[in-house]
Design a protein around this motif. Structure first.
Motif, PDB file in Angstrom:
ATOM      1  N   GLU A  79       0.834  -1.202   0.000  1.00 37.17           N
ATOM      2  CA  GLU A  79       0.000   0.000   0.000  1.00 37.17           C
ATOM      3  C   GLU A  79       0.869   1.253   0.000  1.00 37.17           C
ATOM      4  OE1 GLU A  79      -3.651   0.554   1.063  1.00 37.17           O
ATOM      5  OE2 GLU A  79      -3.937  -1.299  -0.034  1.00 37.17           O
ATOM      6  N   VAL A  82       2.341   1.744  -3.518  1.00 37.25           N
ATOM      7  CA  VAL A  82       1.327   2.048  -4.530  1.00 37.25           C
ATOM      8  C   VAL A  82       0.670   3.406  -4.278  1.00 37.25           C
ATOM      9  CG1 VAL A  82      -0.896   1.342  -5.485  1.00 37.25           C
ATOM     10  CG2 VAL A  82       0.870  -0.368  -5.055  1.00 37.25           C
ATOM     11  N   TRP A  83       0.149   3.605  -3.058  1.00 37.11           N
ATOM     12  CA  TRP A  83      -0.615   4.821  -2.778  1.00 37.11           C
ATOM     13  C   TRP A  83       0.274   5.974  -2.324  1.00 37.11           C
ATOM     14  CZ3 TRP A  83      -5.001   4.255  -5.026  1.00 37.11           C
ATOM     15  CH2 TRP A  83      -5.602   2.988  -5.083  1.00 37.11           C
ATOM     16  N   ARG A  86       1.766   7.347  -5.493  1.00 38.91           N
ATOM     17  CA  ARG A  86       0.664   7.976  -6.233  1.00 38.91           C
ATOM     18  C   ARG A  86       0.332   9.341  -5.640  1.00 38.91           C
ATOM     19  NH1 ARG A  86      -5.655   6.475  -5.766  1.00 38.91           N
ATOM     20  NH2 ARG A  86      -6.445   7.765  -7.456  1.00 38.91           N
ATOM     21  N   ARG A  87       0.337   9.422  -4.314  1.00 36.88           N
ATOM     22  CA  ARG A  87       0.058  10.698  -3.649  1.00 36.88           C
ATOM     23  C   ARG A  87       1.090  11.753  -4.026  1.00 36.88           C
ATOM     24  NH1 ARG A  87       1.176  10.139   2.335  1.00 36.88           N
ATOM     25  NH2 ARG A  87       3.277  10.355   1.485  1.00 36.88           N
ATOM     26  N   GLN A  90       0.456  12.886  -7.570  1.00 36.52           N
ATOM     27  CA  GLN A  90      -0.699  13.779  -7.653  1.00 36.52           C
ATOM     28  C   GLN A  90      -0.349  15.181  -7.180  1.00 36.52           C
ATOM     29  OE1 GLN A  90      -3.439  11.326  -5.309  1.00 36.52           O
ATOM     30  NE2 GLN A  90      -4.751  11.101  -7.113  1.00 36.52           N
ATOM     31  N   TRP A 115       4.578   3.339   6.919  1.00 32.39           N
ATOM     32  CA  TRP A 115       3.236   2.766   6.804  1.00 32.39           C
ATOM     33  C   TRP A 115       3.126   1.477   7.605  1.00 32.39           C
ATOM     34  CZ3 TRP A 115      -0.581   3.624   2.399  1.00 32.39           C
ATOM     35  CH2 TRP A 115      -0.503   4.931   1.930  1.00 32.39           C
ATOM     36  N   HIS A 173      -0.342   4.263 -11.996  1.00 32.84           N
ATOM     37  CA  HIS A 173      -1.550   3.913 -11.236  1.00 32.84           C
ATOM     38  C   HIS A 173      -1.831   2.417 -11.353  1.00 32.84           C
ATOM     39  CE1 HIS A 173      -5.268   4.104  -9.209  1.00 32.84           C
ATOM     40  NE2 HIS A 173      -6.054   4.220 -10.245  1.00 32.84           N
ATOM     41  N   GLY A 175      -3.177   0.862  -8.533  1.00 33.06           N
ATOM     42  CA  GLY A 175      -3.977   0.637  -7.334  1.00 33.06           C
ATOM     43  C   GLY A 175      -4.976  -0.499  -7.453  1.00 33.06           C
ATOM     44  N   GLN A 179      -4.955  -3.950  -5.240  1.00 30.00           N
ATOM     45  CA  GLN A 179      -6.059  -4.324  -4.357  1.00 30.00           C
ATOM     46  C   GLN A 179      -6.590  -5.720  -4.681  1.00 30.00           C
ATOM     47  OE1 GLN A 179      -8.681  -0.871  -4.818  1.00 30.00           O
ATOM     48  NE2 GLN A 179      -8.147  -0.232  -2.747  1.00 30.00           N
ATOM     49  N   TYR A 267       0.840  12.554 -12.258  1.00 30.92           N
ATOM     50  CA  TYR A 267      -0.149  11.472 -12.172  1.00 30.92           C
ATOM     51  C   TYR A 267      -1.149  11.593 -13.316  1.00 30.92           C
ATOM     52  CZ  TYR A 267      -4.024   8.734 -10.462  1.00 30.92           C
ATOM     53  OH  TYR A 267      -5.017   7.807 -10.343  1.00 30.92           O
TER      54      TYR A 267
END
Length: 267
Positions: A79, A82-83, A86-87, A90, A115, A173, A175, A179, A267
């Motif tokens: 996570e 990936v996120w 991505r954050r 963005q 994390w 991306h 995500g 998941q 992104y």
């Protein structure tokens, strides 16, 4: 140290908003309750002789709680890669972070470790809730014996998640794909039901997932088995730590080379 600075930044951002922390804990508890009550409904009660004969643990809440907490922690580095990246994409800060005097691997490891620490805190609360609400027998000796296996599991989880680090830099991306993989691990790692009831091909495939061996080892400790009796699971974890770190690093360097030519972009 840059690594510690990254971890501090992530922890500050997460714990700065108490409502976010509370909602994360609440989600963890809700998922746990629905899985446990669903399992008990299928088994016809809290205790299952069939489960005991298959896994050594007949008490379903204990079986599910261990698997659920470890599953959540196992997907945490994934996570983060990936996120977390991505954050940054963005926000448009990823390229400036790359240009900073810090190695990109340190940036990624800082994200993953922070994390993992955050999710460990959340899961400690969820685990304590599960122990209390389901009246699970737990001793200090069990917790102490579980620590070395947990630390080894964390190394395996970090290496496993690192495989996705290069992909997210290159593809931006992923995500939804991540998941799908995360929830597939619930099925393939025996989190909520014993793998012995699955087809042989599934059982063989489950061996390449660190979560499978982490769950087996911790559950064995919960029923009083010694380190000698969980040696196969520990050996698998040691092997997977090496394999996934090598694969993850090679894949990352390959993706990094391509991304440097294509540009990190936004992104």
């Amino acid at each position: 140290m840059p690594l510690l600075a990254i971890i501090e930044k992530e922890l500050r951002m997460f714990f700065r908003y108490p409502l976010r922390v509370f909602s994360a804990v609440l989600v963890g508890i809700v998922f746990l309750l629905q899985f446990v009550f669903f399992g008990q409904a299928v088994l016809g009660g809290r205790y299952s002789q069939l489960l005991a004969s298959s896994t050594g643990i007949g008490d379903y809440p204990t079986y599910a709680l261990v698997g659920y907490v470890l599953w959540w922690l196992s997907v945490s580095p994934m996570e983060a890669y990936v996120w977390g990246i991505r954050r940054e994409l963005q926000r448009g800060t990823f390229e400036t972070n790359i240009a900073a005097p810090v190695r990109i691997i340190e940036l990624l490891l800082g994200l993953a470790l922070s994390w993992l620490l955050m999710d460990s805190v959340l899961m400690m609360v969820v685990f304590a809730f599960g122990v209390l609400i389901f009246n699970i027998s737990l001793t200090f000796s069990i917790l102490l014996k579980s620590l070395p296996v947990l630390l080894l599991s964390f190394l395996a989880f970090l290496g496993f998640g690192f495989v996705f680090a290069g992909l997210v830099m290159m593809l931006k991306h992923i995500g939804p794909l991540a998941q799908i993989f995360e929830f597939a691990m619930l099925f393939f790692s025996g989190v909520f039901f014993p793998l012995k009831v699955m087809p042989k091909a599934v059982i063989e495939f489950s061996n390449i997932l660190p979560l499978t061996h982490s769950v087996n080892a911790i559950r064995a400790i919960f029923i009083g088995k010694t380190y000698a009796e969980i040696t196969p699971s520990v050996e698998w974890l040691l092997l997977l730590v090496i394999v996934y770190w090598l694969i993850g690093y090679a894949l990352f360097k390959w993706a990094e080379g391509i991304t440097r030519v294509m540009g990190y972009g936004g992104y």
